[in-house]
Design an enzyme around this catalytic site. Structure first.
Site, PDB file in Angstrom:
ATOM      1  N   HIS A 409       0.837  -1.205   0.000  1.00 34.58           N
ATOM      2  CA  HIS A 409       0.000   0.000   0.000  1.00 34.58           C
ATOM      3  C   HIS A 409       0.872   1.255   0.000  1.00 34.58           C
ATOM      4  O   HIS A 409       0.711   2.155  -0.830  1.00 34.58           O
ATOM      5  CB  HIS A 409      -0.902  -0.036   1.238  1.00 34.58           C
ATOM      6  CG  HIS A 409      -1.730   1.184   1.458  1.00 34.58           C
ATOM      7  ND1 HIS A 409      -3.073   1.232   1.188  1.00 34.58           N
ATOM      8  CD2 HIS A 409      -1.415   2.417   1.940  1.00 34.58           C
ATOM      9  CE1 HIS A 409      -3.547   2.431   1.481  1.00 34.58           C
ATOM     10  NE2 HIS A 409      -2.555   3.165   1.945  1.00 34.58           N
ATOM     11  N   GLU A 410       1.809   1.310   0.942  1.00 36.22           N
ATOM     12  CA  GLU A 410       2.673   2.482   1.038  1.00 36.22           C
ATOM     13  C   GLU A 410       3.597   2.596  -0.169  1.00 36.22           C
ATOM     14  O   GLU A 410       3.939   3.712  -0.595  1.00 36.22           O
ATOM     15  CB  GLU A 410       3.486   2.443   2.337  1.00 36.22           C
ATOM     16  CG  GLU A 410       2.649   2.399   3.611  1.00 36.22           C
ATOM     17  CD  GLU A 410       1.619   3.504   3.709  1.00 36.22           C
ATOM     18  OE1 GLU A 410       1.784   4.548   3.044  1.00 36.22           O
ATOM     19  OE2 GLU A 410       0.641   3.337   4.450  1.00 36.22           O
ATOM     20  N   HIS A 413       1.890   4.549  -2.842  1.00 33.30           N
ATOM     21  CA  HIS A 413       2.079   5.991  -2.663  1.00 33.30           C
ATOM     22  C   HIS A 413       3.457   6.425  -3.156  1.00 33.30           C
ATOM     23  O   HIS A 413       3.616   7.439  -3.836  1.00 33.30           O
ATOM     24  CB  HIS A 413       1.966   6.358  -1.185  1.00 33.30           C
ATOM     25  CG  HIS A 413       0.585   6.304  -0.635  1.00 33.30           C
ATOM     26  ND1 HIS A 413      -0.446   7.060  -1.136  1.00 33.30           N
ATOM     27  CD2 HIS A 413       0.063   5.598   0.395  1.00 33.30           C
ATOM     28  CE1 HIS A 413      -1.542   6.822  -0.442  1.00 33.30           C
ATOM     29  NE2 HIS A 413      -1.268   5.923   0.486  1.00 33.30           N
ATOM     30  N   HIS A 416       3.644   6.482  -6.865  1.00 30.26           N
ATOM     31  CA  HIS A 416       2.870   7.631  -7.356  1.00 30.26           C
ATOM     32  C   HIS A 416       3.741   8.889  -7.292  1.00 30.26           C
ATOM     33  O   HIS A 416       3.848   9.654  -8.254  1.00 30.26           O
ATOM     34  CB  HIS A 416       1.612   7.794  -6.495  1.00 30.26           C
ATOM     35  CG  HIS A 416       0.575   8.687  -7.085  1.00 30.26           C
ATOM     36  ND1 HIS A 416      -0.687   8.820  -6.547  1.00 30.26           N
ATOM     37  CD2 HIS A 416       0.602   9.526  -8.156  1.00 30.26           C
ATOM     38  CE1 HIS A 416      -1.386   9.682  -7.277  1.00 30.26           C
ATOM     39  NE2 HIS A 416      -0.619  10.129  -8.243  1.00 30.26           N
TER      40      HIS A 416
END
Length: 624
Positions: A409-410, A413, A416
């Site tokens: 999940h991190e 980020h 991104h």
């Protein structure tokens, strides 16, 4: 032009409390390869201080632009490039200070650096208070002429033209100066909450393996997921009873933050705190309210999940203290950190070699602070605002599968930020929080899809499928529950209702009981759980949590196409995470292939959740 702290404070923490072992090591006991490399930012604390002083000095030059922004396109460009350089260095300074603080919240020197750089930005905000009013005073036709005659202004076009959309909320120079000065105090409630809840709050004692220990947030996260129901129930009672002792203190802190939100909204002529939070990114208020409405309409689906958990646990009555319990006896998906890396890299292959190569670099180049240590901030986040460096990830990893999911999940980020910083100029590299959670939850979908194909044993599949449902619970339903509470708090404050700790506990308790079907007998919510609001850091971040839910919905739709092997969908996704803030969030998602103003993505997400539950029920029926 950029909002100073938007990207700095948009930490992505999918888990409120991250599972950690009962005994936390000191940081000095952790090998360097598992800790952040701060020298990628600054060589030393002294180098940081020198850079901070130089930045503070450069900021004084902003006065040279006063009264000149509307004179020519050259003047305007000079100011914008000057501002970019200041913000670029300022972000870097802030990240160094905040990261150093987060690895040990007990260290007063680390906390002092955070306060120092915040003070620098507050002072700059006062000095630059003339900018927005001066830009708003430039006739729109003149602004368009400036942009057409100076090609280098094109990169700033979106922000420059947005000034006219936001003109109603732009104040006079004097008023903007006063608003800037409020920055000296508006972060106080959040800072007090962070220090008290993470470092100074007295902890209750709890007997663990025959030994009495402090029930910290980390220990509670492990205890509430114990296979022993007695341990879960007792830990829940002890933990939240302790929070009830400080209900008034937490109430005053959160009330202070809500007052800040109300003041800002009224001062800038917004109709509500919600509008004030959403309008900057051009998000319709109805998107927020529709999310809450749609989730409430589909609480039967959530209740189906809870009843499924009841069936698998074999209890007569499901309790709130049971919702984190393992549902498949004798099966626990656990992975060492190195194993987690391999799983994540394999799951991300559909996104291409460049993507996985950068993720591998993040693993090997100390972009991630991995293990829990004494005094370290709980939870997880990624911060990618250091434009010329690389993103940083905070973890508290102990090996449970949900932490493997949190890590990918991190990394979503991080990727991104990596792609946006690599592709976009600084002016448009920062992206809105509305799209920030798409890339992170997208990675989770890919991981779960791969794991479904890997695991053949029914017990392991059940464990994984329930973990996936827990994701729906935690990201879609729980975060929307938080969003509904946030809206209720702010609306009450706007109507002049005093927000005491007891009032907040009642509000939160009523909403929680509704979501969990308490009155229908679906899941009984223990009375003291109503104080859970006091442990949620996101409530100090102004309508942040709803974006977990909307992003989760968007990522489900986008990932489905990529997993089907749609190369165009994969290309559009990489373009999406490379777009930064070059367009408004709703438009960026439309280009990627999902329309968040319609109900279709939400309906497909609910259908996916029901499909997972169908599969679980089929396995259970077969085993029985």
């Amino acid at each position: 032009m950029k909002k100073i702290f938007t990207s700095l404070l948009s930490f992505a923490a999918i888990l409120l409390l991250t599972s950690t072992s009962f005994a936390q090591k000191e940081r000095s006991e952790i090998d360097d390869q598992y800790k952040w490399k701060f020298t990628d930012l600054y060589d030393s604390n002294e180098a940081w201080s020198e850079a901070k002083n130089q930045l503070s000095e450069k900021m004084n030059k902003v006065a040279d632009y006063k009264g000149k922004l509307g004179q020519s396109s050259t003047n305007l460009l000079d100011y914008l490039q000057f501002s970019d350089e200041l913000m670029k260095e300022g972000y870097r300074l802030y990240i160094y200070a905040s990261l150093k603080s987060d690895v040990d919240l007990r260290d007063a020197d680390n906390m002092a650096r955070v306060k120092e750089i915040r003070q620098v930005f507050v002072e700059y905000g006062q000095k630059a208070s003339f900018v927005t009013p001066e830009l708003a005073a430039i006739p729109e036709a003149t602004m368009k002429k400036f942009i057409s005659e100076e090609p280098k202004l094109e990169v700033y076009k979106m922000d420059l033209m947005d000034v006219y959309r936001m003109k109603k909320h732009t104040l006079t120079e004097l008023e903007e100066g006063i608003m800037a000065k409020t920055g000296l105090i508006t972060g106080t409630a959040n800072s007090a909450f962070s220090v008290f809840s993470n470092a100074e709050m007295p902890r209750a004692k709890f007997v663990i393996d025959g030994e009495e220990k402090e029930l910290t947030s980390a220990n509670f996260s492990v205890a509430r997921s114990s296979a022993d129901r007695k341990v879960r129930q007792e830990a829940t009672k002890v933990y939240w009873d302790n929070y009830l002792k400080y209900e008034g203190t937490f109430g005053e802190m959160l009330n202070g933050q809500i007052k800040v939100d109300v003041f800002r909204a009224k001062a800038r002529n917004y109709e509500s705190c919600l509008e004030a939070s959403l309008k900057g990114n051009n998000i319709p208020v109805e998107v927020y309210k529709s999310l809450v409405k749609n989730v409430n309409k589909n609480l039967d689906t959530f209740h189906r999940y809870l009843l499924l958990k009841k069936r698998m646990l074999g209890v007569d009555q499901l309790m709130y203290s049971d919702i984190y319990a393992p549902t498949v006896k004798g099966v626990e998906l656990k992975y060492e950190y190195e194993e987690a890396q391999d799983l994540i890299l394999k799951s991300l292959k559909p996104l291409g070699k460049e993507y996985t190569d950068v993720v591998d670099k993040a693993f090997k180049s100390r972009w991630i602070d991995i293990y829990p240590t004494a005094g370290k901030r709980s939870g997880a986040y990624s911060n990618g605002a250091a434009y010329d460096v690389h993103p940083y990830i905070l973890m508290n990893y102990t090996g449970q599968y949900n932490e493997v999911s949190t890590l990918t999940h991190e990394l979503g980020h991080t990727m991104h930020s990596y792609y946006s910083n690599k592709t976009q100029p600084f002016a448009t590299a920062g992206y809105a929080t509305f799209v920030a959670e798409v890339a992170s939850t997208f990675n989770e979908v890919l991981l779960n899809d791969m794991m479904q194909k890997e695991l053949k044993d029914d017990g392991q599949r059940l464990s994984l499928l329930m973990s996936m449902l827990d994701g729906f619970k935690g990201t879609l339903f729980r975060q929307t529950q938080f969003a509904e509470f946030e809206l209720a708090m702010h609306e009450a404050a706007e109507q002049g209702v005093p927000l005491t700790g007891k009032k907040l506990t009642k509000m939160y308790g009523d909403i929680t009981r509704k979501y969990y079907g308490h009155d229908k007998g679906v899941c009984k919510v223990e009375d003291n759980v109503a104080v859970e609001w006091a442990a949620i850091p996101h409530f100090y971040m102004g309508f942040y949590v709803y974006q977990y839910s909307t992003s989760f919905v968007a990522s489900q739709a986008l990932a489905a196409k990529v997993m089907e092997g749609d190369k165009e969908a994969t290309k559009r996704y990489i373009e999406f995470i490379s777009s930064g803030g070059s367009d408004f969030p709703i438009e960026l998602l439309k280009k990627a292939g999902v329309d968040m103003t319609s109900s279709e993505p939400f309906e497909k997400t609910i259908a996916s959740m029901n499909k997972i539950m169908d599969e679980i029920e089929n396995i259970l029926d077969k085993r029985n």
